[in-house]
Design a protein around this motif. Structure first.
Motif, short mmCIF file in Angstrom:
data_model
loop_
_atom_site.label_atom_id
_atom_site.label_comp_id
_atom_site.label_asym_id
_atom_site.label_seq_id
_atom_site.Cartn_x
_atom_site.Cartn_y
_atom_site.Cartn_z
N LYS A 1 56.97 20.83 1.37
CA LYS A 1 58.11 21.72 1.59
C LYS A 1 57.50 23.15 3.23
CE LYS A 1 61.77 23.13 -1.37
NZ LYS A 1 61.96 24.33 -1.67
N ARG B 1 53.42 22.56 1.98
CA ARG B 1 53.51 22.75 0.86
C ARG B 1 53.49 21.14 0.88
NH1 ARG B 1 55.27 26.02 -3.81
NH2 ARG B 1 53.35 25.76 -4.54
N PRO C 1 57.01 17.83 -7.58
CA PRO C 1 57.89 18.12 -6.57
C PRO C 1 57.24 19.41 -6.88
CG PRO C 1 58.76 16.75 -8.74
CD PRO C 1 57.46 16.94 -8.84
N ILE C 2 58.46 20.44 -5.39
CA ILE C 2 57.03 21.67 -5.02
C ILE C 2 58.74 22.58 -5.18
CG2 ILE C 2 55.99 22.97 -3.10
CD1 ILE C 2 55.48 20.13 -1.92
N ALA C 3 58.51 23.48 -6.20
CA ALA C 3 59.20 24.47 -6.43
C ALA C 3 59.21 25.68 -4.61
CB ALA C 3 58.99 25.15 -7.72
N SER C 4 58.69 26.08 -5.24
CA SER C 4 58.41 27.29 -3.84
C SER C 4 58.56 27.03 -2.19
CB SER C 4 57.56 28.96 -4.56
OG SER C 4 57.99 29.70 -3.23
N ASP C 5 59.05 27.83 -1.56
CA ASP C 5 58.96 27.37 0.08
C ASP C 5 57.20 28.33 -0.18
OD1 ASP C 5 61.38 26.18 0.93
OD2 ASP C 5 62.48 27.73 -0.42
N LEU C 6 57.69 29.61 -0.86
CA LEU C 6 56.43 30.25 -0.73
C LEU C 6 54.69 30.19 -1.34
CD1 LEU C 6 58.04 34.11 -0.09
CD2 LEU C 6 56.94 32.72 1.83
N ILE C 7 53.62 30.30 -0.79
CA ILE C 7 52.72 29.83 -1.61
C ILE C 7 52.24 31.62 -2.32
CG2 ILE C 7 50.60 29.71 -1.43
CD1 ILE C 7 50.95 28.20 1.22
N ALA C 8 51.75 31.15 -3.64
CA ALA C 8 52.04 32.77 -3.80
C ALA C 8 50.42 33.31 -3.35
CB ALA C 8 51.45 32.37 -5.59
#
Lengths: 197, 535
Positions: A34, A53, A58-65
């Protein structure tokens, strides 16, 4: 594997090309990817940031925490610090040493370097000079990509292929010079690690 | 593909015959993708920019009238411009499928506000789709066209900046052929005379229950059970990602209702409310669902942006969501204080800069606070070292606000507007000024393009003077100059002259945007029009 990367720089310095090259390399290896880009107003010489990312899951968020990035990869030293609160304690900060001064109150560069050296895991190289030697100064973004490849678990051959896919349209010479810049960046990072550890 | 690109490709694969839009971050890339698509070219899909969002919405409705599928996209504030057509399209209904994309911008990365356009869908009483990720965006376009044609109603798809401008791999489907040209079965359907509109409106209201049923059965609304019933979580669109990001292998211990289609699925909501002690609503945008569930009297077991569990404004992220679940406060760690702000700025060599430098000098004797600006790169003239403008509100507001201020006695008053913004929404204001004989000076800073969004076609190209003359500006007070440092004194003198004129003057600083110098198509047009031949 998992690599959460914050890319930073100034509008027009080519961070999207870095992200695209790693992204292509990830897809070649059947990894999930992503990549969030910056468009619009902030492109005009302002601070820009992009997140990339890559993961075998599988990757959920487009943003990194915040506090979760494995790496900050920056083409400009002050910009490498702007997103420091995203970096996890063991994460890597990898940056170009050459400042991009387009504001009046750009801080003393030594104070910037001092802040960067406070980070346990950091690599700082003169990407402009390295790029100028093996390609052109404009390829400094590829030099930084090369430095980052040391810390991303993707085969180097795939990164080369990623660069080919992005620059292929612009001809063989352009592609090769970008690959050369990337390899030179990787070498420079290796050298930096040897000298500073 | 970017989320925007996934939507565009889905539109092509779902057999659209046309795409209508005006550029606006973060929606621009939908149209750009179609303009560069071989598939679109081969299938003769209409893909030209519209003059503004209202004309794009109406053209899309016209294509739907003719039985074909149409896609229309805009940034969130664009729907304000298109609202008249949008709301009424819900009353006429559609013939061919029609999807309107609203690209919202929580946190205002590139916008004047962060309005949540799900409210427009609710207002129009039509189905809304809100994808969680790029793949869902692709799939929803196919589903949305079927829904639109089944119920003969436009469908709104709401996305946000994060989804629009983030890339992910997409699985595509084989293309469906375009619809045949076919007129509406009911020849009166699109005539909104009161008697017909009342009938159509009752049809729309009658369909509402069917829309809810569709939401109940939709794959895009999922109830995912979890063992811990002390909390239930409702996520809307992209908020789902920020939730599952916090759990290993995306296993959330609480029941989760993932909402991607509205009106809200009533039964699923009831199930959530009946099984969980507390419900946390996570939505990127306004607390629309939270407010609906809370009700006017404020049910206490509903948490979200209204009770402070989540911030009332701005974009969400994984940290904020986790803190809300744990009932903690999340505070961002400070970055080193040595880091200076680096704001966006006009490009080196930009013509807007020379225009502002001249304008600032010409206005010295009158003092600050007289320049009404508009939406575009030139809004950056607000920052140092120019500090040249006093307002920026909405597309076209420069001319009309200058007129109002002049009506109030602020003379001279100056409007600064770009070429593309002028044709978008400036012309009608100019007519007001001409009719009112307003003593205003209008600077139309012409760079041949829609610059801020990346250099799209400008409907104003080569016709600004003719438009101004056509609506009644005295040709003696339409002046063109070439904004460069060498012409500075000349520009200042000319501006001073027109500032002193007791009527409408139009000054056109004209020089190509430095970002478009490599655009070969534009170079050909500029040459044909003779725009660079200096007088």
């Amino acid at each position: 594997m998992k690599s959460d990367i914050i890319l930073s720089g100034v509008g027009g310095q080519g961070i999207i090309s870095i992200a695209a090259a790693i992204g292509e390399a990830a897809l070649i290896n059947d990894l999930h990817m992503k990549q969030a880009e910056v468009h619009g107003m902030s492109q005009r010489g302002g601070a820009v940031q992009s997140t990339l990312r890559v993961s075998s899951k599988p990757i959920a968020s487009d943003l990194i925490a915040y506090g979760a990035a494995d790496m900050i990869l920056s083409v400009e030293p002050m910009e490498s610090l702007r997103y420091l609160n995203y970096l996890k304690p063991e994460g890597w900060l990898i940056t170009n040493a050459v400042p991009f001064v387009n504001i009046d109150d750009y801080p003393n560069i030594e104070t910037i370097y001092a802040e960067i050296r406070k980070i346990k895991n950091h690599v700082i190289i003169d990407a402009d000079e390295i790029a100028g030697k093996v390609a052109t100064k404009r390829a400094s973004n590829m030099v930084m990509l090369g430095a980052a490849t040391l810390f991303i678990d993707i085969p180097l051959e795939s990164v080369k292929e990623g660069i080919r896919q992005i620059f292929g349209k612009k001809g063989e010479a352009m592609t090769q010079s970008n690959i050369d810049a990337m390899l030179a960046g990787r070498e420079a990072a290796e050298l930096y690690m040897k000298q500073n550890r | 593909m970017l989320g925007d690109e996934a939507i565009a490709q889905a539109g092509l694969d779902a057999g659209i015959s046309g795409m209508y839009a005006y550029p606006g971050t973060p929606s621009t890339e939908i149209m750009e993708y179609i303009q560069h698509s071989k598939q679109a070219k081969e299938n003769k899909v209409h893909a030209k920019w519209s003059t503004n969002e209202k004309t794009s919405m109406e053209s899309a409705l016209g294509m739907s009238y003719a039985g074909k599928r149409a896609l229309c996209a805009m940034k969130h504030v664009g729907l304000n411009v298109a609202a008249d057509a949008f709301i009424n399209a819900a009353i006429t209904g559609v013939n061919g499928g029609l999807i309107v994309i609203s690209a919202d911008d929580p946190s205002m990365h590139s916008s004047q506000n962060e309005q949540d356009n799900r409210f427009y869908g609710k207002f129009a009483q039509i189905p809304i789709l809100e994808p969680t990720n790029q793949q869902e965006a692709y799939d929803m376009i196919h589903y949305g066209f079927e829904l639109s044609e089944e119920f003969k109603v436009p469908v709104l798809m709401r996305i946000t900046t994060r989804l629009a401008h983030s890339r992910a791999g997409i699985e595509t489907r084989s293309p469906r052929p375009q619809n045949q040209l076919v007129l509406p079965k009911d020849p009166m359907q699109f005539i909104l005379l009161p008697s017909i509109a009342r009938k159509n409106y009752r049809t729309l209201l009658g369909n509402f229950r069917s829309f809810v049923d569709a939401s109940e059965e939709s794959d895009f609304n999922q109830f995912i059970d979890g063992p811990d019933k002390s909390l239930g979580i409702i996520t809307c669109g992209i908020a789902y990602n920020y939730l599952v990001e916090n759990y290993e292998d995306q296993n959330v211990p609480y029941p989760v209702l993932k909402v991607g289609q509205y009106p809200l699925p009533r039964k699923l909501i009831e199930k959530m409310m009946n099984t969980c002690k507390e419900v946390l609503v996570i939505e990127d945008g306004y607390p629309m669902v939270e407010e609906m569930l809370k009700g006017y009297l404020g049910k206490e077991n509903i948490r979200g942006r209204l009770d402070g569990s989540l911030p009332r404004d701005g974009e969400l992220n994984p940290n904020l969501v986790l803190a809300a679940i744990k009932k903690e406060k999340f505070e961002i760690e400070p970055i080193p204080s040595t880091v200076a702000n680096r704001l966006p700025a006009m490009c080196k060599g930009c013509g807007h800069i020379d225009a502002y430098l001249a304008l600032n000098e010409a206005l010295l004797e009158h003092g600050k606070g007289r320049v009404f600006a508009d939406i575009g790169c030139y809004t950056l003239g607000a920052y140092e070292p120019y500090q040249a403008i006093s307002t920026c509100v909405d597309m076209g507001a420069s001319i009309t606000m200058a007129k109002g201020a002049a009506d109030a006695g602020l003379v001279p008053a100056v409007a600064v507007i770009g070429d593309s913004t002028f044709t978008h929404s400036g012309i009608t204001g100019l007519i007001d000024a001409v009719i009112g004989k307003s003593p205003i000076t209008i600077v139309i800073s012409d760079n041949y393009t829609t610059g801020m969004t990346g250099g799209q076609d400008s409907a104003a190209l080569g016709r600004i003077e003719q438009i101004c003359e056509g609506v009644g500006v005295d040709p003696a007070h339409i002046k063109i100059f070439h904004p460069t440092p060498a012409h500075h004194d000349e520009m200042v003198a000319l501006l001073k002259e027109e500032l002193a004129y007791d009527g409408v003057s139009v000054i056109i600083p004209r020089r190509q945007c430095v970002q478009t110098m490599k655009d070969k198509d534009l170079a050909i047009k500029v040459k044909e029009l003779g725009l660079n031949n200096r007088k």
